[in-house]
Design an enzyme around this catalytic site. Structure first.
Site, PDB file in Angstrom:
ATOM      1  N   LYS A 117      18.096 121.231  77.811  1.00 21.60           N
ATOM      2  CA  LYS A 117      16.956 121.052  78.703  1.00 21.60           C
ATOM      3  C   LYS A 117      15.995 119.996  78.152  1.00 21.60           C
ATOM      4  O   LYS A 117      16.073 119.610  76.999  1.00 21.60           O
ATOM      5  CB  LYS A 117      16.249 122.391  78.955  1.00 21.60           C
ATOM      6  CG  LYS A 117      17.203 123.498  79.424  1.00 21.60           C
ATOM      7  CD  LYS A 117      17.924 123.166  80.737  1.00 21.60           C
ATOM      8  CE  LYS A 117      19.155 124.015  80.985  1.00 21.60           C
ATOM      9  NZ  LYS A 117      18.900 125.300  81.585  1.00 21.60           N
TER      10      LYS A 117
HETATM   11  C1  PLP Z   1      19.489 126.607  82.028  1.00 26.10           C
HETATM   12  C2  PLP Z   1      19.127 127.233  83.309  1.00 26.10           C
HETATM   13  C3  PLP Z   1      18.817 128.598  83.419  1.00 26.10           C
HETATM   14  C4  PLP Z   1      19.007 129.585  82.293  1.00 26.10           C
HETATM   15  O1  PLP Z   1      18.429 129.260  81.118  1.00 26.10           O
HETATM   16  P1  PLP Z   1      18.987 129.868  79.732  1.00 26.10           P
HETATM   17  O2  PLP Z   1      17.942 129.427  78.762  1.00 26.10           O
HETATM   18  O3  PLP Z   1      20.322 129.263  79.486  1.00 26.10           O
HETATM   19  O4  PLP Z   1      19.035 131.340  79.869  1.00 26.10           O
HETATM   20  C5  PLP Z   1      18.410 129.090  84.643  1.00 26.10           C
HETATM   21  N1  PLP Z   1      18.322 128.292  85.716  1.00 26.10           N
HETATM   22  C6  PLP Z   1      18.632 126.993  85.665  1.00 26.10           C
HETATM   23  C7  PLP Z   1      18.493 126.168  86.895  1.00 26.10           C
HETATM   24  C8  PLP Z   1      19.057 126.414  84.470  1.00 26.10           C
HETATM   25  O5  PLP Z   1      19.376 125.129  84.428  1.00 26.10           O
END
Ligand code: PLP
Length: 431
Positions: free
Chosen positions: A204
């Protein structure tokens, strides 16, 4: 195909063999901060107070400031932040939550995780975000919330979604896991609905490996969220050194979904770089957009007209159906990846046909036959999600962090594929 293949996928000379900017990028003070936590005697919020604010609280204040919201509650992951957001909004057993059919599986599994029912709605073919008309059509007497995902940083049509939510008395939750720092009508995402959820997982735009946060302007939602993530505890107003800072409240019972001090320290030190890196990515993406558009062979993912800051979690673009007729999107992804020395991905498969989304495979969701039927993803029709999966490719955002050389490589590779697409077509036809 001639004797000498041009495309790297078939043995031709690649445009570039790796050497791309890395991700995550580590700021100069991060290592010192980690050492500080290591030696401090406080590794998480559920530990004795040291006489000064924890990294977790400092990050919460900084991130709320960044998002322009009054409150931020850090969490252990994006999944945890979504579950906390849903429960803070009162979503629970048997409630329906409308989510887009094209998203990372966690958008759906988080809804299942609070015993609610994910209702998969189709997307706008240009933005790949929730189609407000599909949302409206999916509303029933059991709908409790709408969860909009800003997919690959493109922004959903928030003003229409907010209006729908208000008209039907639903909570609008923003899943901002792919859009840290983007803005809609001059406001940062996260604060535009009732509550916003973020992931700080490795890939992210802001990351501590694993991590998450919810942001909101609503004091009551923030208070609920804080307890939901810390076993029903809240910070005491004036802690004494050596005392546990968290005190039992139990207004709702909670679960432990706390962010550790190590993660909070990394996030606090990385946040000041987010705007600069978002800017660099947006600049390169803008250049790439114009090459794609003028080629006529590719169509960049669009974002809501109201977008005032565009960020790039991935760079997503569609293949022009005529230019690439009869060539499977998978082949184009492989060919582009071979030219660049990276992995090029398609979008997620639609959630009604996604190996990662199989609610019936978990005993915990087998509450009764009716529930099993309601959570069966195959009951939803998602034609636009399917088309997007057949047309779109995505590039990792680190490829947008380079300079002119990297940008040129991306442009050359994309044009090269168009010029030599007959090589791809010949191989596809030979199947
Ligand atoms: C990465 C992501 C999540 C979940 O996040 P985690 O930290 O992996 O639990 C939820 N929604 C979206 C759109 C994502 O890209």
């Amino acid at each position: 195909m001639g004797l000498m293949p041009a495309l790297a996928l078939f043995g031709g000379k690649p445009i570039r063999q790796g050497g791309w900017p890395c991700w995550p990028q580590v700021g100069p003070r991060v290592a010192a901060r980690l050492e500080e936590v290591l030696a401090s005697g406080r590794w998480t919020i559920s530990a004795p107070y040291l006489g000064h604010p924890s990294f977790e609280q400092r990050f919460a204040a900084a991130f709320a400031g960044f998002c322009g919201t009054r409150y931020c509650v850090p969490t252990a992951s994006g999944t945890a932040s979504l579950m906390v957001a849903l429960e803070a909004c009162g979503v629970g057993a048997g409630d329906e939550v409308i989510i887009p059919g094209l998203t990372w599986v966690a958008s759906a599994s988080a809804v299942l995780g609070v015993n609610a029912v994910p209702i998969l709605a189709d997307i706008d073919p240009d933005t790949l975000c929730l189609d407000p008309r599909a949302v409206e059509a999916a509303i029933s007497s059991r709908t409790r919330a709408i969860c909009a995902v800003h997919l690959f940083s493109a922004l959903a049509e928030l003003s229409q979604l907010t209006a729908i939510a208000r008209r039907h008395g639903l909570a609008l939750i923003e899943d901002c896991s792919q859009a840290h720092g983007a803005a809609y009508a001059g406001k940062r995402v996260g604060g535009l609905g009732a509550i916003g959820a973020f992931s700080m997982q490795h890939n992210k735009l802001l990351t501590s490996g694993e991590g998450g946060a919810v942001v909101t302007n609503d004091e009551d939602l923030a208070r609920q969220a804080a307890q939901l993530r810390a076993d029903g505890r809240l910070f005491r107003p004036k802690p004494l050194e050596g005392q546990l800072e968290l005190v039992p409240v139990g207004e709702p019972m909670g679960s432990n979904r706390c962010l550790s001090e190590f993660q909070a320290a990394v996030l606090l030190e990385s946040l000041p770089d987010l705007t600069r890196l978002n800017g660099r990515r947006a600049e390169n993406a803008g250049e790439l957009d114009s090459v794609l558009v003028s080629s006529g062979a590719y169509h960049p993912q669009q974002t809501s007209q109201a977008t005032t800051i565009r960020t790039y979690y991935k760079y997503a673009f569609a293949l022009d159906p005529e230019t690439f007729e009869d060539i499977p999107v998978r082949k184009v992804a492989d060919a582009l990846g071979a030219e660049l020395g990276v992995i090029v991905e398609r979008t997620y498969p639609p959630l009604n046909d996604n190996v990662l989304y199989q609610p019936a495979s978990r005993r915990r969701f087998q509450l009764n036959d009716e529930h099993l039927k309601r959570i069966d993803p195959s009951r939803f029709a998602l034609p636009e999600c399917r088309k997007a999966h057949e047309r779109f490719l995505t590039l990792h955002h680190r490829l947008l962090l380079g300079g002119p050389d990297e940008l040129r490589a991306l442009q050359y590779a994309l044009i090269k594929l168009v010029e030599h697409r007959e090589e791809l077509r010949a191989v596809a036809a030979a199947r």
